[in-house]
Each structure stands twice: as structure tokens, then as C-alpha cells.
Design a protein around this motif. Structure first.
Motif, PDB file in Angstrom:
ATOM      1  N   ALA B  20       0.829  -1.207   0.000  1.00 41.87           N
ATOM      2  CA  ALA B  20       0.000   0.000   0.000  1.00 41.87           C
ATOM      3  C   ALA B  20       0.868   1.264   0.000  1.00 41.87           C
ATOM      4  N   ASP B  23       3.921   3.130  -3.488  1.00 37.19           N
ATOM      5  CA  ASP B  23       3.450   3.850  -4.666  1.00 37.19           C
ATOM      6  C   ASP B  23       3.563   5.342  -4.369  1.00 37.19           C
ATOM      7  N   VAL B  25       2.028   7.989  -5.442  1.00 39.18           N
ATOM      8  CA  VAL B  25       0.766   8.722  -5.237  1.00 39.18           C
ATOM      9  C   VAL B  25       0.192   8.396  -3.859  1.00 39.18           C
ATOM     10  N   ARG B  26       0.216   7.120  -3.494  1.00 42.99           N
ATOM     11  CA  ARG B  26      -0.317   6.737  -2.174  1.00 42.99           C
ATOM     12  C   ARG B  26       0.555   7.301  -1.054  1.00 42.99           C
ATOM     13  N   CYS B  45      -5.494  13.880  -4.098  1.00 40.24           N
ATOM     14  CA  CYS B  45      -4.495  13.746  -5.166  1.00 40.24           C
ATOM     15  C   CYS B  45      -4.325  15.063  -5.912  1.00 40.24           C
ATOM     16  N   THR B  49      -6.154  14.386 -11.504  1.00 33.97           N
ATOM     17  CA  THR B  49      -6.064  12.932 -11.382  1.00 33.97           C
ATOM     18  C   THR B  49      -7.471  12.346 -11.576  1.00 33.97           C
ATOM     19  N   THR B  53      -8.881   6.699 -10.496  1.00 34.69           N
ATOM     20  CA  THR B  53      -7.510   6.463 -10.007  1.00 34.69           C
ATOM     21  C   THR B  53      -7.423   6.789  -8.518  1.00 34.69           C
ATOM     22  N   ILE B  54      -7.981   7.941  -8.146  1.00 35.27           N
ATOM     23  CA  ILE B  54      -7.970   8.336  -6.731  1.00 35.27           C
ATOM     24  C   ILE B  54      -8.699   7.280  -5.910  1.00 35.27           C
ATOM     25  N   ASN B  56      -9.193   4.140  -6.555  1.00 40.18           N
ATOM     26  CA  ASN B  56      -8.398   2.904  -6.430  1.00 40.18           C
ATOM     27  C   ASN B  56      -7.311   3.048  -5.368  1.00 40.18           C
ATOM     28  N   HIS B  57      -6.618   4.183  -5.385  1.00 42.24           N
ATOM     29  CA  HIS B  57      -5.556   4.388  -4.389  1.00 42.24           C
ATOM     30  C   HIS B  57      -6.138   4.396  -2.978  1.00 42.24           C
ATOM     31  N   VAL B  60      -6.907   0.888  -1.836  1.00 42.68           N
ATOM     32  CA  VAL B  60      -5.715   0.119  -1.431  1.00 42.68           C
ATOM     33  C   VAL B  60      -5.276   0.551  -0.028  1.00 42.68           C
ATOM     34  N   LEU B  61      -5.276   1.851   0.218  1.00 39.72           N
ATOM     35  CA  LEU B  61      -4.886   2.352   1.547  1.00 39.72           C
ATOM     36  C   LEU B  61      -5.865   1.874   2.620  1.00 39.72           C
TER      37      LEU B  61
END
Lengths: 101, 101
Positions: B20, B23, B25-26, B45, B49, B53-54, B56-57, B60-61
Motif C-alpha cells: 500500500a 506507490d 501517489v499513495r 491527489c 487525477t 484512479t484516486i 483505487n488508491h 488500497v490504503l
């Protein structure tokens, strides 16, 4: 035998270093290298792991500046680049390994 | 709006936590959340962006136990789960962020 590339740690990003460590097999290899300073490919992973898998994991670790690989006779010997890695990312490897326990 | 799942940190592996964080961005989102304790998706972000995409990040976090997301009015607000994460992985977030600087 392909050429072994060892990056200058200043060219390794934090994200790349974390990505290299973000895999249980690679974490095991790194932890083994702390215990046993030299490992060849066949002792780096659990028995039965395909050679190509081991090779890929070692490539990722090498590209992140975590290991250096030297050709000794007919073998490739892998060692941790503890000092280089710790100079670039102070405390990171120790903290990750402490959390692996 | 899909259901927001916040894992128990004991179910988060070290490899998942490192993934996590692995990356850029994360890493930026996490660093922003240290400075500014609440962020919605549009401030998490860089401008421009894509929303997906935001999202998804942030997913994941959230799956790694790094952030919690609450629905407040028409917004989703994200906060760091510093205490939970640090209890599970002592020193990891602080070391990673210190190395991001």
C-alpha cells in the motif's frame, strides 16, 4: 549469463524500495540474508520454488539496491547491501524486519 | 455508494501494508493526511487525477488499514488510522514518512 546490474542507491526511489520488500517471499529472502550473509539461488527460497520465480525475486531485490550478486565459480552468490541501503533509507530495513517477526 | 470495509489490523499482512505504501501517489496521500487530518477524494491527489484512479488508491490504503473513510453529508472523508497502524506495525509509518522527505 546476463549482466548483473547493481544500482547506485541514490537512483532507487522509496516506492521502489518498498515495492521490493512488499512480497512475503522477498521478505523471507532478505530475512535469511540477515541470518546467513551469503545465499545462492537454490538456498534463497523454499525447496521446490521454480528457478525462474527465485530469479525474478532476486532481480527485484537487486534492482532496489537491497542485494548484490557476485559470480563465484559456477554460482551466483547474493549478499545484502545493508550499509548502502541503510544510508539511503535510514532505519527502513531494520523497521521492516522487526515487523516481520 | 458501495460499502466501505475497514479491516481489523491483525488481518493485514506486512507485505500488504508495504504494498500500500509502495506507490508515490499513495505515499503523497498518506503524507498529506499527516499534515491535514481530513481529506476528501478531490483533495487527496493532484488536480486532474482521474476520480477512478484516486478511488483505487484510497481503496488500497483502506484495505491495508492505513485510512478510514466516513460518509459525511455528500462527501467521503478520509483519515489516517495512525494509532491502529502503529500498534500493528510499530514505527513503520514514521520510518517510511521520514524517508519520503
Amino acid at each position: 549469463m546476463d549482466r548483473l546490474v547493481h544500482p547506485d542507491l541514490k537512483d532507487v526511489s522509496l516506492a521502489a524500495a518498498l515495492h521490493a520488500l512488499a512480497d512475503p517471499v522477498r521478505l523471507d529472502i532478505v530475512a535469511k540474508l540477515v541470518e546467513c550473509p551469503c545465499l545462492n539461488a537454490s538456498t534463497a527460497c523454499a525447496q521446490g520454488t521454480p528457478k525462474s520465480t527465485i530469479s525474478n525475486h532476486l532481480n527485484v531485490l537487486r534492482a532496489a539496491g537491497l542485494i548484490e550478486t557476485s559470480v563465484e565459480g559456477r554460482e551466483r552468490i547474493n549478499r545484502l547491501r545493508c550499509t548502502d541501503f541503510d544510508a539511503r533509507f535510514p532505519g527502513l530495513l531494520a523497521t521492516v524486519l522487526a515487523n516481520k517477526a
